[in-house]
Each structure stands twice: as C-alpha cells, then as structure tokens.
Design an enzyme around this catalytic site. Structure first.
Site, PDB file in Angstrom:
ATOM      1  CB  THR A  40     -10.742   6.678  -2.280  1.00 57.04           C
ATOM      2  OG1 THR A  40     -11.083   8.612  -2.829  1.00 57.04           O
ATOM      3  CG2 THR A  40      -9.755   7.072  -1.214  1.00 57.04           C
ATOM      4  CG  HIS A  45     -12.642  15.461  -5.981  1.00 58.54           C
ATOM      5  ND1 HIS A  45     -12.055  16.355  -5.297  1.00 58.54           N
ATOM      6  CD2 HIS A  45     -12.488  13.909  -4.650  1.00 58.54           C
ATOM      7  CE1 HIS A  45     -11.532  15.877  -4.072  1.00 58.54           C
ATOM      8  NE2 HIS A  45     -11.798  14.536  -4.330  1.00 58.54           N
ATOM      9  CG  HIS A  48      -8.611  14.916  -6.706  1.00 59.08           C
ATOM     10  ND1 HIS A  48      -9.150  13.561  -6.399  1.00 59.08           N
ATOM     11  CD2 HIS A  48      -7.945  14.710  -5.612  1.00 59.08           C
ATOM     12  CE1 HIS A  48      -9.672  13.126  -5.529  1.00 59.08           C
ATOM     13  NE2 HIS A  48      -8.250  13.153  -4.620  1.00 59.08           N
ATOM     14  CE  LYS A  82     -13.316  11.240   4.403  1.00 60.97           C
ATOM     15  NZ  LYS A  82     -14.109  11.060   3.905  1.00 60.97           N
ATOM     16  NE  ARG A  86      -9.932   8.515   4.358  1.00 63.03           N
ATOM     17  CZ  ARG A  86     -10.138   9.933   2.755  1.00 63.03           C
ATOM     18  NH1 ARG A  86     -10.799   9.524   2.261  1.00 63.03           N
ATOM     19  NH2 ARG A  86      -9.661  10.600   3.450  1.00 63.03           N
ATOM     20  CD  GLN A 171       1.098  12.009   2.685  1.00 61.27           C
ATOM     21  OE1 GLN A 171       0.035  11.187   2.694  1.00 61.27           O
ATOM     22  NE2 GLN A 171       1.259  12.920   2.371  1.00 61.27           N
ATOM     23  CG  ASP A 192      -6.350  18.292   3.979  1.00 61.42           C
ATOM     24  OD1 ASP A 192      -5.259  18.077   3.103  1.00 61.42           O
ATOM     25  OD2 ASP A 192      -7.516  17.166   3.891  1.00 61.42           O
ATOM     26  CE  LYS A 227     -12.044  19.968   2.357  1.00 60.25           C
ATOM     27  NZ  LYS A 227     -11.874  18.713   2.500  1.00 60.25           N
ATOM     28  CE  LYS A 230     -18.799  16.199  -0.970  1.00 61.02           C
ATOM     29  NZ  LYS A 230     -18.158  15.049  -1.070  1.00 61.02           N
ATOM     30  CB  THR A 231     -24.172  19.756  -6.602  1.00 63.14           C
ATOM     31  OG1 THR A 231     -23.967  18.116  -6.647  1.00 63.14           O
ATOM     32  CG2 THR A 231     -23.260  20.244  -7.473  1.00 63.14           C
TER      33      THR A 231
END
Length: 407
Positions: A40, A45, A48, A82, A86, A171, A192, A227, A230-231
């Site tokens: 995606t 990140h 992962h 979500k 997406r 999946q 998740d 989580k 993130k910044t």
C-alpha cells in the site's frame, strides 16, 4: 530453547490457534511459515519491522519464511482497522511498491539457498476464474460467520463494499496456495489479522484435509496502549529517503521510559537478561538504555555505519551543540535571505510546519528556537548574520532538530 518460547518470552505472541501443537511443531521440524505484506506504500514501516523481527527469530531457529507480497490483495484492500474504503491503487503503483518492499526485506531475512522465499499473490489471484472460484472456495464460507469478524463488524454502520468483503476469502486462499506450493503450515500476522488467519487455517482443513495453524503477534504499542511508529510528520518509515537514519535513531532515543523494555524485547536481538538489566535502570541512567535501543534498532534497519553516524551526530548535538552531518538538512540560496526570510517561511520551507498557520502557532507557543535562542515574534527574520560557517540549527519543541545551510 524452542523458538516458540523465545517469541513468548520476548512478548511477540498474542493469539494462537493451537498453542501446544504449534510449539511441538516448531520444536521437532523445520516449518515453512508466511506473513503477508500488502503493497500500500513504497516503504515498509515500523509495524512491518516487528513482524520481520519475528520472522528473523524463526529463520535463525531453522524455519523457512515466506514473505508474501500482496500484489493481488492490495488491488482489493484490507478493511481491517479502516473506517472508510482504502484508496484504490493502480497496478503500476502496486508493482512499484512491491519492488520497494523486496529490497528492504532482504536486509532482514536470508533468501539464499532457499532459506526464505519471496512470493507475490498476484501470481494466482489475478488469473482466477470467478465462477469456478466461487464454487470451489466460496462455498466453504458462511456469510453469517464472516459478519461477526471484527474486521467486518466495525465497518457495518458506515458501509462495507462487496469488493472489501472478498478480502478474507482471498487471504484464506493465499494460505491454501502456499500450502500446496511450498508445504506452508503456519500463517503469522499482527493481531488485527486474527479473523483472516483462522479463516485460512480452516480453509486448508476443509479443502486439503491437512492441519494448518495460525499465530498473531502483539501490535507495537506504547505503555498507554497507543500504536507506536507515528510522528508529527507521519509514519516512521524504514526507507532512509522517507525517514532519515538520524530521525530514526532519535525516534527510539526519545521513547518513554516505560516503553524501553518492550522495544528492546521486540525490536532487537539483545539477550533477555541484558534487556532486563537495561530496563531496570532508573532516573537519568535509563537514557543509557535508550541509547542502546536507538543504536541497535538503527543498526538492524540501516546498517552499522549509519547507526554510528546517527549516534555520533546525537552526541555532538546534545554534548556540544555542534552542527552534525547526519541531522536532517535543507539548503537555501543566499539570495533567499538577502532581505531576510521570515521565520514562518523558514519553517514551511524545511517542512517543520505543514502551513504558515501551523508555523505561527509553533512560534506563538514558544516551540521554535534558532541556534538555541527561542523565537518569540512571528515577524522575526533570518539573515546571513544568523548563520555560522553557512549553517544554523532550528529546534522544534524539545527533540526535533533541523539544520539549514546556505547553498
């Protein structure tokens, strides 16, 4: 030690389909397992990274990972977590992103001599015939049961498209294909993904009559349950072009004291005895543990040389206030500051603020310093006098540094 016990001790394991059977399996034979990565974005990140660390632990224990790129499933989009559908990506974008993932994964896993496999589910999903697929696979799925899955249940109020509703079946079918092609017995993923993982294990039992297993990992969260990764400027990417090694080092150097043990356990290979010792440090001593964490994680992701450069830059910056080469840097032309550049323009030019209004708020709240002097006026102008050896340092808040040079 059985690698299952290693993963459990380090805090990876959240749920399993059959804990005792999985532990026995991992203890007595080399197991082929997989994790899927939907393409995606053009970089992996931190979320992962946790999963890649688990794969690395398993590979070191003699098991064989399959890194499954979601060339097919990304065409549909996972609805998990979500509130809206997406963004639809083009085939070209997905292929480009998958190629970026390939290069990054090779830093963490050994793909030589069949020790690991890289696959792409586009190889089978893109060529499926719709009606035969419905007859052979779709008949094994109960719509009533699917709607109770958390990934769908949370979307029912706002609406779930039929496109996304197919994601779980796709999946699950991936697991069947990998089982047929490579003898894959175990699917792993973030917690998740639990509903999707158990659907795949169940489909193998129904279609192939074989045993298959699933296991989920804890998500990377801080002590408050939020989580990590993130910044203010966005995600903590593993691509050095999107998130520099220095910024990456600083992110881990600045984690909360309460998060040090969890991050050392999940994101480094440091032995647990040493993790416990580092995490038990108190007061200012805990900063030593954070420096070890930042160095080790940066070394794994960006290599030892970049980790050393980031560490030296941080020490130079905080020890002597020196301008250090690994700190994010923006070059501006001398002509741009000839008549003075206002502080708001400088903040947006360096991407320390997304807009002039955000830059104005930062200055008004006392959140901006130039060369360690707090800027109090939004009319403040940067001139050549602010530069020493054609360089100056901006600090946003307490921890974000950015160097500006005259080009």
């Amino acid at each position: 030690m059985n690698v299952f016990d290693t993963l459990k001790e380090r805090g990876f394991i959240k749920q399993t389909t059959h804990e005792d059977e999985i532990r026995d399996l991992l203890g007595k034979e080399s197991v082929t397992f997989y994790i899927g990565f939907d393409a995606t974005a053009d970089s992996l990140h931190v979320g992962h990274f946790l999963q890649l660390m688990a794969m690395a632990h398993l590979q070191r224990a003699g098991h064989r990972p399959i890194a499954l790129l979601g060339g097919g499933t990304t065409m549909v989009g996972d609805p998990t977590g979500k509130t809206d559908m997406r963004k639809m990506l083009t085939v070209e974008d997905i292929q480009h992103n998958a190629e970026c993932f390939k290069g990054q994964m090779k830093r963490f896993l050994d793909f030589s001599d069949d020790k690991a496999i890289m696959e792409n589910n586009a190889n089978w999903l893109m060529n499926l015939e719709y009606i035969p697929f419905l007859r052979e696979v779709g008949r094994h799925f109960s719509v009533n049961r699917m709607l109770t899955a958390e990934c769908f249940k949370s979307r029912m109020e706002k609406g779930l498209s039929f496109l996304e509703f197919n994601y779980m079946i796709m999946q699950a079918y991936d697991f069947v294909e990998l089982h047929k092609r490579y003898g894959c017995k175990l699917q792993l993923g973030g917690d998740d993904q639990w509903s999707n993982i158990i659907a795949g294990a169940d489909l193998i039992r129904r279609v192939e009559g074989d045993s298959a297993y699933g296991m989920t990992f804890t998500l990377l969260t801080n002590s408050e349950g939020k989580k990590m990764g993130k910044t203010e400027s966005g995600a903590v990417w593993l691509d050095a072009e999107k998130f520099s090694p220095y910024e990456f080092y600083q992110y881990w150097r600045n984690v909360a004291d309460a998060d040090v043990k969890n991050c050392l356990s999940l994101l480094t290979f440091i032995e647990m005895d040493e993790v416990e010792r580092l995490a038990s440090l108190e007061g200012s001593e805990i900063n030593k543990a954070k420096e070890v964490l930042a160095y080790e994680v940066t070394k794994i992701v960006h290599g030892e040389e970049e980790a050393k450069k980031a560490q030296e830059a941080a020490k130079a910056l905080f020890g002597k206030g020196a301008m250090a080469g690994s700190i994010p840097c923006t070059e501006i032309a001398k002509a741009d500051i000839a008549d003075g550049m206002d502080i708001l323009t400088l903040l947006t030019t360096t991407s320390l603020a997304a807009s002039r209004s955000e830059a104005r708020r930062l200055v008004q709240q006392g959140g901006v310093s130039i060369n360690d002097e707090k800027i109090k006026e939004i009319e403040f102008k940067i001139t050549e006098d602010n530069f020493e050896d054609d360089s100056l340092m901006i600090r946003k808040g307490k921890k974000v540094y950015h160097q500006v040079k005259i080009g």
